[in-house]
Scaffold this active site. Structure first.
Site, PDB file in Angstrom:
ATOM      1  N   GLY A   1     -17.877   2.851   0.434  1.00 12.69           N
ATOM      2  CA  GLY A   1     -16.593   3.489   0.727  1.00 12.69           C
ATOM      3  C   GLY A   1     -15.498   3.209  -0.283  1.00 12.69           C
ATOM      4  O   GLY A   1     -14.364   3.639  -0.089  1.00 12.69           O
ATOM      5  N   GLN A   2     -15.807   2.508  -1.354  1.00 12.16           N
ATOM      6  CA  GLN A   2     -14.809   2.211  -2.376  1.00 12.16           C
ATOM      7  C   GLN A   2     -14.428   3.511  -3.094  1.00 12.16           C
ATOM      8  O   GLN A   2     -15.288   4.207  -3.629  1.00 12.16           O
ATOM      9  CB  GLN A   2     -15.368   1.199  -3.385  1.00 12.16           C
ATOM     10  CG  GLN A   2     -14.396   0.797  -4.469  1.00 12.16           C
ATOM     11  CD  GLN A   2     -15.082  -0.036  -5.539  1.00 12.16           C
ATOM     12  OE1 GLN A   2     -16.081   0.391  -6.112  1.00 12.16           O
ATOM     13  NE2 GLN A   2     -14.565  -1.221  -5.786  1.00 12.16           N
TER      14      GLN A   2
ATOM     15  N   HIS B   1     -10.969  -4.490  -4.864  1.00 14.56           N
ATOM     16  CA  HIS B   1      -9.753  -4.702  -4.090  1.00 14.56           C
ATOM     17  C   HIS B   1     -10.115  -5.078  -2.661  1.00 14.56           C
ATOM     18  O   HIS B   1     -11.136  -4.665  -2.132  1.00 14.56           O
ATOM     19  CB  HIS B   1      -8.826  -3.477  -4.112  1.00 14.56           C
ATOM     20  CG  HIS B   1      -9.450  -2.211  -3.631  1.00 14.56           C
ATOM     21  ND1 HIS B   1     -10.305  -1.459  -4.413  1.00 14.56           N
ATOM     22  CD2 HIS B   1      -9.341  -1.556  -2.449  1.00 14.56           C
ATOM     23  CE1 HIS B   1     -10.684  -0.389  -3.732  1.00 14.56           C
ATOM     24  NE2 HIS B   1     -10.126  -0.428  -2.541  1.00 14.56           N
TER      25      HIS B   1
ATOM     26  N   ASN C   1       0.819  -1.201   0.000  1.00 24.28           N
ATOM     27  CA  ASN C   1       0.000   0.000   0.000  1.00 24.28           C
ATOM     28  C   ASN C   1       0.859   1.259   0.000  1.00 24.28           C
ATOM     29  O   ASN C   1       1.849   1.344   0.721  1.00 24.28           O
ATOM     30  CB  ASN C   1      -0.908  -0.022   1.232  1.00 24.28           C
ATOM     31  CG  ASN C   1      -2.140   0.821   1.078  1.00 24.28           C
ATOM     32  OD1 ASN C   1      -2.133   1.847   0.422  1.00 24.28           O
ATOM     33  ND2 ASN C   1      -3.211   0.373   1.699  1.00 24.28           N
TER      34      ASN C   1
ATOM     35  N   HIS D   1     -12.173  -0.311  -8.776  1.00 19.56           N
ATOM     36  CA  HIS D   1     -11.472  -1.542  -9.147  1.00 19.56           C
ATOM     37  C   HIS D   1     -11.557  -2.425  -7.904  1.00 19.56           C
ATOM     38  O   HIS D   1     -11.093  -2.016  -6.830  1.00 19.56           O
ATOM     39  CB  HIS D   1     -10.013  -1.203  -9.486  1.00 19.56           C
ATOM     40  CG  HIS D   1      -9.206  -2.334 -10.019  1.00 19.56           C
ATOM     41  ND1 HIS D   1      -8.243  -2.140 -10.976  1.00 19.56           N
ATOM     42  CD2 HIS D   1      -9.190  -3.652  -9.750  1.00 19.56           C
ATOM     43  CE1 HIS D   1      -7.654  -3.297 -11.268  1.00 19.56           C
ATOM     44  NE2 HIS D   1      -8.224  -4.236 -10.522  1.00 19.56           N
TER      45      HIS D   1
ATOM     46  N   HIS E   1      -8.602  -5.116   1.217  1.00 26.00           N
ATOM     47  CA  HIS E   1      -7.602  -4.636   2.164  1.00 26.00           C
ATOM     48  C   HIS E   1      -7.282  -5.777   3.127  1.00 26.00           C
ATOM     49  O   HIS E   1      -8.194  -6.412   3.671  1.00 26.00           O
ATOM     50  CB  HIS E   1      -8.158  -3.480   3.000  1.00 26.00           C
ATOM     51  CG  HIS E   1      -8.466  -2.256   2.217  1.00 26.00           C
ATOM     52  ND1 HIS E   1      -7.577  -1.215   2.097  1.00 26.00           N
ATOM     53  CD2 HIS E   1      -9.564  -1.893   1.517  1.00 26.00           C
ATOM     54  CE1 HIS E   1      -8.121  -0.262   1.364  1.00 26.00           C
ATOM     55  NE2 HIS E   1      -9.329  -0.649   0.995  1.00 26.00           N
TER      56      HIS E   1
ATOM     57  N   GLN F   1     -14.620  -3.045   0.149  1.00 24.47           N
ATOM     58  CA  GLN F   1     -15.626  -1.992   0.043  1.00 24.47           C
ATOM     59  C   GLN F   1     -16.179  -2.103  -1.376  1.00 24.47           C
ATOM     60  O   GLN F   1     -15.564  -1.647  -2.330  1.00 24.47           O
ATOM     61  CB  GLN F   1     -14.992  -0.627   0.322  1.00 24.47           C
ATOM     62  CG  GLN F   1     -14.474  -0.551   1.757  1.00 24.47           C
ATOM     63  CD  GLN F   1     -13.436   0.516   1.950  1.00 24.47           C
ATOM     64  OE1 GLN F   1     -12.440   0.559   1.253  1.00 24.47           O
ATOM     65  NE2 GLN F   1     -13.676   1.387   2.907  1.00 24.47           N
TER      66      GLN F   1
ATOM     67  N   VAL G   1     -11.574   3.721  -5.384  1.00 27.59           N
ATOM     68  CA  VAL G   1     -11.048   3.401  -6.717  1.00 27.59           C
ATOM     69  C   VAL G   1     -11.978   2.341  -7.289  1.00 27.59           C
ATOM     70  O   VAL G   1     -12.175   1.293  -6.673  1.00 27.59           O
ATOM     71  CB  VAL G   1      -9.593   2.881  -6.655  1.00 27.59           C
ATOM     72  CG1 VAL G   1      -9.107   2.440  -8.027  1.00 27.59           C
ATOM     73  CG2 VAL G   1      -8.669   3.953  -6.086  1.00 27.59           C
TER      74      VAL G   1
END
Length: 171
Positions: free
Chosen positions: A89-90, A96, A27, A94, A98, A83, A92
Protein backbone atom coordinates in the site's frame (compact mmCIF):
# COMPACT_ATOMS: atom_id res chain seq x y z
CA UNK A 1 17.10 25.70 6.34
CA UNK A 2 17.84 22.97 3.82
CA UNK A 3 15.23 21.64 1.40
CA UNK A 4 13.47 18.51 2.66
CA UNK A 5 11.88 16.10 0.19
CA UNK A 6 9.37 13.32 0.66
CA UNK A 7 9.81 11.33 -2.53
CA UNK A 8 9.50 13.96 -5.29
CA UNK A 9 7.60 16.41 -3.05
CA UNK A 10 9.08 19.35 -1.14
CA UNK A 11 7.79 19.22 2.45
CA UNK A 12 10.20 21.58 4.24
CA UNK A 13 7.38 23.76 5.64
CA UNK A 14 5.59 20.70 7.03
CA UNK A 15 8.52 19.51 9.18
CA UNK A 16 8.18 19.87 12.97
CA UNK A 17 11.06 17.62 14.11
CA UNK A 18 14.52 16.95 12.72
CA UNK A 19 17.02 14.36 13.88
CA UNK A 20 20.37 13.32 12.44
CA UNK A 21 18.80 11.06 9.77
CA UNK A 22 15.01 11.54 10.02
CA UNK A 23 12.24 14.08 10.25
CA UNK A 24 8.65 14.32 11.40
CA UNK A 25 6.12 16.15 9.26
CA UNK A 26 2.48 17.11 9.55
CA UNK A 27 0.21 15.43 7.06
CA UNK A 28 -1.26 17.27 4.09
CA UNK A 29 -4.49 15.28 4.37
CA UNK A 30 -4.66 13.66 7.81
CA UNK A 31 -6.93 10.66 8.27
CA UNK A 32 -7.61 11.84 11.82
CA UNK A 33 -6.48 15.01 13.64
CA UNK A 34 -2.79 14.74 14.55
CA UNK A 35 -1.92 12.16 11.84
CA UNK A 36 1.78 12.74 11.10
CA UNK A 37 4.59 10.98 9.26
CA UNK A 38 8.18 10.15 10.15
CA UNK A 39 10.65 9.71 7.26
CA UNK A 40 14.38 9.27 6.78
CA UNK A 41 16.05 12.14 4.92
CA UNK A 42 17.42 9.71 2.36
CA UNK A 43 14.59 8.72 0.08
CA UNK A 44 14.79 4.95 -0.14
CA UNK A 45 11.64 2.94 -0.92
CA UNK A 46 12.09 0.03 1.52
CA UNK A 47 12.97 -0.25 5.21
CA UNK A 48 15.59 -2.90 4.39
CA UNK A 49 17.48 -0.32 2.33
CA UNK A 50 18.19 1.94 5.33
CA UNK A 51 21.67 1.76 6.79
CA UNK A 52 21.92 0.51 10.37
CA UNK A 53 22.52 4.09 11.54
CA UNK A 54 19.54 5.41 9.54
CA UNK A 55 17.28 2.62 10.81
CA UNK A 56 18.23 3.22 14.44
CA UNK A 57 17.60 6.95 14.07
CA UNK A 58 14.34 6.37 12.17
CA UNK A 59 12.89 4.04 14.81
CA UNK A 60 14.07 6.34 17.62
CA UNK A 61 12.32 9.24 15.81
CA UNK A 62 9.14 7.15 15.47
CA UNK A 63 9.23 6.45 19.22
CA UNK A 64 9.89 10.13 20.05
CA UNK A 65 7.19 11.46 17.71
CA UNK A 66 4.75 8.87 19.07
CA UNK A 67 5.25 10.20 22.58
CA UNK A 68 4.87 13.81 21.40
CA UNK A 69 1.72 13.16 19.38
CA UNK A 70 0.07 11.03 22.07
CA UNK A 71 0.63 13.74 24.68
CA UNK A 72 -0.15 16.76 22.50
CA UNK A 73 -3.38 15.33 21.07
CA UNK A 74 -4.34 13.61 24.35
CA UNK A 75 -4.72 10.33 22.54
CA UNK A 76 -5.84 7.11 24.15
CA UNK A 77 -3.75 5.04 21.73
CA UNK A 78 -1.86 5.27 18.43
CA UNK A 79 -1.85 3.50 15.11
CA UNK A 80 1.77 3.22 13.96
CA UNK A 81 2.04 1.89 10.43
CA UNK A 82 4.70 1.39 7.77
CA UNK A 83 3.57 0.29 4.31
CA UNK A 84 6.84 -1.22 3.10
CA UNK A 85 6.55 -1.35 -0.69
CA UNK A 86 3.78 -0.86 -3.27
CA UNK A 87 2.13 -4.24 -2.64
CA UNK A 88 1.78 -3.22 1.02
CA UNK A 89 0.00 0.00 0.00
CA UNK A 90 2.98 2.36 -0.11
CA UNK A 91 2.08 5.17 -2.54
CA UNK A 92 5.24 7.31 -2.29
CA UNK A 93 8.47 5.32 -2.79
CA UNK A 94 10.11 6.84 0.28
CA UNK A 95 10.10 4.98 3.62
CA UNK A 96 7.61 6.60 5.96
CA UNK A 97 5.78 5.74 9.14
CA UNK A 98 2.23 6.93 9.80
CA UNK A 99 1.51 7.90 13.40
CA UNK A 100 -2.20 8.39 13.98
CA UNK A 101 -3.55 9.40 17.39
CA UNK A 102 -6.68 7.49 18.38
CA UNK A 103 -9.45 8.37 20.78
CA UNK A 104 -12.43 6.42 21.96
CA UNK A 105 -15.17 6.67 19.33
CA UNK A 106 -13.11 8.48 16.67
CA UNK A 107 -14.09 5.83 14.09
CA UNK A 108 -16.96 3.36 14.14
CA UNK A 109 -14.55 0.42 13.99
CA UNK A 110 -10.99 0.63 15.36
CA UNK A 111 -9.62 -1.19 12.29
CA UNK A 112 -11.30 1.26 9.88
CA UNK A 113 -8.05 3.26 9.91
CA UNK A 114 -6.40 0.53 7.82
CA UNK A 115 -9.12 0.84 5.18
CA UNK A 116 -8.55 4.62 5.19
CA UNK A 117 -4.79 4.14 4.73
CA UNK A 118 -5.49 1.94 1.70
CA UNK A 119 -8.09 4.31 0.23
CA UNK A 120 -7.59 7.20 -2.19
CA UNK A 121 -7.42 9.52 0.83
CA UNK A 122 -4.49 7.55 2.21
CA UNK A 123 -2.69 7.54 -1.16
CA UNK A 124 -0.08 10.21 -0.43
CA UNK A 125 1.15 10.38 -4.01
CA UNK A 126 -2.41 11.10 -5.20
CA UNK A 127 -2.96 13.65 -2.43
CA UNK A 128 0.25 15.59 -3.19
CA UNK A 129 -0.27 15.51 -6.96
CA UNK A 130 -3.87 16.77 -6.75
CA UNK A 131 -3.09 19.53 -4.24
CA UNK A 132 -3.01 22.21 -6.94
CA UNK A 133 -6.71 21.57 -7.60
CA UNK A 134 -7.61 22.27 -3.96
CA UNK A 135 -5.53 25.35 -3.09
CA UNK A 136 -8.57 27.57 -2.48
CA UNK A 137 -10.31 25.18 -0.09
CA UNK A 138 -9.96 25.69 3.65
CA UNK A 139 -11.02 22.25 4.84
CA UNK A 140 -9.40 20.45 7.75
CA UNK A 141 -11.66 17.42 7.33
CA UNK A 142 -10.67 14.24 9.03
CA UNK A 143 -12.15 10.89 8.25
CA UNK A 144 -14.03 10.90 4.96
CA UNK A 145 -13.03 10.49 1.33
CA UNK A 146 -14.24 13.98 0.44
CA UNK A 147 -11.83 15.82 2.72
CA UNK A 148 -9.56 18.26 0.93
CA UNK A 149 -5.84 18.78 1.44
CA UNK A 150 -5.09 21.43 4.04
CA UNK A 151 -3.87 24.91 3.25
CA UNK A 152 -0.14 25.49 3.77
CA UNK A 153 -0.79 28.12 6.45
CA UNK A 154 -2.80 25.56 8.46
CA UNK A 155 0.06 23.05 8.29
CA UNK A 156 2.64 25.73 9.16
CA UNK A 157 0.52 26.66 12.18
CA UNK A 158 0.45 23.01 13.31
CA UNK A 159 4.24 22.81 12.80
CA UNK A 160 4.67 25.91 14.98
CA UNK A 161 2.40 24.54 17.72
CA UNK A 162 4.10 21.12 17.75
CA UNK A 163 7.60 22.64 17.66
CA UNK A 164 6.75 24.93 20.60
CA UNK A 165 5.28 21.99 22.53
CA UNK A 166 8.44 19.94 21.94
CA UNK A 167 10.65 22.81 23.11
CA UNK A 168 8.52 23.74 26.13
CA UNK A 169 8.30 20.13 27.32
CA UNK A 170 11.91 19.17 26.48
CA UNK A 171 10.76 16.30 24.29
Amino acid sequence: MSLIKFGPFTVTNQVFLRTAHSYGLVNLKPLLPGHVLVCPYRGVPRVSMLTDEEAADFYAAVQRVSKIIEQYYRADALNISIQDGPLAGQSVPHVHCHIIPRRLGDLENADEVYHLLDSKGGDLDYVFRTLKHHRNLKVLGVDNEERAPRQEEDMVDEVRRLSNYIEENHL
